[in-house]
Write an enzyme that holds these catalytic residues in place. Structure first.
Site, PDB file in Angstrom:
ATOM      1  N   GLY A  12       0.846  -1.198   0.000  1.00  0.00           N
ATOM      2  CA  GLY A  12       0.000   0.000   0.000  1.00  0.00           C
ATOM      3  C   GLY A  12       0.874   1.237   0.000  1.00  0.00           C
ATOM      4  NE  ARG A  13      -3.127   6.219   1.282  1.00  0.00           N
ATOM      5  CZ  ARG A  13      -4.140   5.476   1.715  1.00  0.00           C
ATOM      6  NH1 ARG A  13      -3.940   4.419   2.480  1.00  0.00           N
ATOM      7  NH2 ARG A  13      -5.385   5.775   1.389  1.00  0.00           N
TER       8      ARG A  13
ATOM      9  CG  HIS B 281       2.165   0.933  17.777  1.00  0.00           C
ATOM     10  ND1 HIS B 281       1.082   0.091  17.805  1.00  0.00           N
ATOM     11  CD2 HIS B 281       2.055   1.658  16.624  1.00  0.00           C
ATOM     12  CE1 HIS B 281       0.338   0.302  16.728  1.00  0.00           C
ATOM     13  NE2 HIS B 281       0.906   1.241  15.993  1.00  0.00           N
ATOM     14  CB  ILE B 282       7.413   5.094  18.326  1.00  0.00           C
ATOM     15  CG1 ILE B 282       8.670   4.238  18.081  1.00  0.00           C
ATOM     16  CG2 ILE B 282       7.012   5.083  19.792  1.00  0.00           C
ATOM     17  CD1 ILE B 282       9.934   4.805  18.701  1.00  0.00           C
TER      18      ILE B 282
ATOM     19  CB  ALA C 123       1.872  -4.640   9.644  1.00  0.00           C
ATOM     20  NE  ARG C 124      -3.008  -1.588  14.069  1.00  0.00           N
ATOM     21  CZ  ARG C 124      -2.509  -0.395  13.744  1.00  0.00           C
ATOM     22  NH1 ARG C 124      -1.194  -0.247  13.581  1.00  0.00           N
ATOM     23  NH2 ARG C 124      -3.292   0.649  13.589  1.00  0.00           N
TER      24      ARG C 124
ATOM     25  CD  GLU D 199       0.864  -2.644  19.879  1.00  0.00           C
ATOM     26  OE1 GLU D 199       1.627  -3.223  19.098  1.00  0.00           O
ATOM     27  OE2 GLU D 199       0.541  -1.447  19.752  1.00  0.00           O
TER      28      GLU D 199
HETATM   29  C1  DGY Z   1      -1.521   3.715  12.601  1.00  0.00           C
HETATM   30  O1  DGY Z   1      -1.784   4.857  12.239  1.00  0.00           O
HETATM   31  O2  DGY Z   1      -2.192   2.737  12.259  1.00  0.00           O
HETATM   32  C2  DGY Z   1      -0.348   3.578  13.497  1.00  0.00           C
HETATM   33  O3  DGY Z   1      -0.001   2.252  13.681  1.00  0.00           O
HETATM   34  C3  DGY Z   1      -0.628   4.249  14.823  1.00  0.00           C
HETATM   35  O4  DGY Z   1      -1.510   3.469  15.532  1.00  0.00           O
END
Ligand code: DGY
Length: 332
Positions: A156-157, A286-287, A238-239, A268
């Site tokens: 994606g972007r 997650h930064i 990602a997640r 997390e």
């Molecule tokens: C998002 O924008 O999805 C980043 O992971 C911040 O949560």
């Protein structure tokens, strides 16, 4: 005329609260107390809208019994915390914050990749522990980025922004995605579409930037890690949940891949305990989108969405980034 009420679930830049207060009666959470489950539901009672965070789970159970709620505006591009079909069925507009964080997130992905491949944090911890007595030829040997093969899962972007950065390092770029990019975009990015199996087998460095969903859960688990090169690095921007953290910790400990860089985790803010004890992993909280400018832009966009989705302000009725446009269309 009484203003509609909105909830801001987490602490945010005070200027954003001030702007929302021009249009709404704002219930803010500047002390940043944890609001989950019943507490969140109680604070949402009677609210027309909410400025939410990626960690706020907003699902069918939560919105049932909240008939006044008309807009849920995430301050995040990822929206796996929202049950979008349930919000759509309830006539609630859902929005996110795409674009404004793309380049900042890609910059951070690059930082994490370099730190991982070149053992930046591992060697720093060793130095700070007072273990550096003399230089030697084989201290903290890492893996080169220059002229290596970069794999991107999820194009994606942010994936595309990462591919653009690879050009400066003379890398070959492979990618796998749900849908293939148009040929001219592939040409501009110098990126080749491959199967997931080929991506795993060929990548020297594999970056994960795909959205989390039931389909992408544990996209990288023991079986996938076994298909990667023992010299490969893996970076997850990602997640949590896209990677099986326990399987990754085992693979790192056993040297089945070289190293990993993780900005997101399955549970997390809890981090799998085995990841905390392996040396060849770089861990960040997650930064990836956390530059001052970008976090302000995300908060502003989330506020723009909330103001417009509730039919006021200069973009009334036209929130800039809607996830379920059919709800807005039904309101016209
Ligand atoms: C998002 O924008 O999805 C980043 O992971 C911040 O949560």
């Amino acid at each position: 005329m009484t203003k509609p009420s909105v909830l801001v679930t987490r602490a945010v830049f005070p200027e954003v609260i001030d702007r929302l207060a021009q249009y709404f009666d704002v219930d803010d959470n500047q002390p940043d107390v944890a609001l989950d489950g019943a507490a969140l539901k109680a604070r949402l009672a009677g609210k027309a809208g909410v400025l939410a965070n990626a960690a706020d789970r907003i699902d069918a159970g939560l919105v049932a019994g909240l008939p006044a709620l008309r807009a849920v505006c995430n301050m995040a591009v990822g929206y796996n915390n929202l049950d979008v079909p349930a919000l759509t069925a309830a006539g609630i507009v859902a929005t996110n914050t795409p674009d404004v964080l793309t380049e900042t997130t890609a910059d951070f992905g690059w930082a994490l990749l370099m730190a991982t491949a070149r053992r930046v944090t591992e060697s720093e911890h060793w130095l700070r522990a007072g273990k550096w007595e003399r230089w030697s030829y084989d201290m903290f040997l890492g893996m080169d980025l220059y002229r290596s093969t970069l794999g991107i899962l999820g194009m994606g972007r942010i994936g595309q922004a990462l591919a653009r950065r690879a050009a400066g390092f003379g890398m070959s770029v492979l990618y796998h995605n749900r849908s293939r990019l148009p040929e001219d975009t592939e040409r501009v990015l110098n990126a080749r579409y491959v199967s997931k199996a080929e991506l795993l087998a060929q990548s020297d460095h594999l970056l994960l930037v795909l959205p989390y969903s039931a389909q992408s859960h544990h996209s990288i688990g023991a079986a996938e890690l076994a298909q990667m090169k023992p010299s490969a690095t893996l970076v997850n921007l990602a997640r949590g949940g896209v990677v099986d953290d326990a399987a990754l910790a085992r693979a790192l400990r056993e040297g089945r891949i070289f190293a990993a860089g993780l900005d997101v985790f399955e549970a997390e803010p809890q981090v799998h305990p085995d990841l905390l004890t392996v040396p060849n992993v770089v861990l960040t909280p997650h930064i990836a989108s956390a530059s001052e400018k970008t976090r302000r832009a995300m908060a502003d966009l989330a506020a723009d969405n909330l103001i417009a989705a509730l039919g006021v302000g200069p973009q009334a009725g036209q929130p800039p980034s809607v996830i379920n446009p059919e709800v807005m269309a039904r309101r016209r």
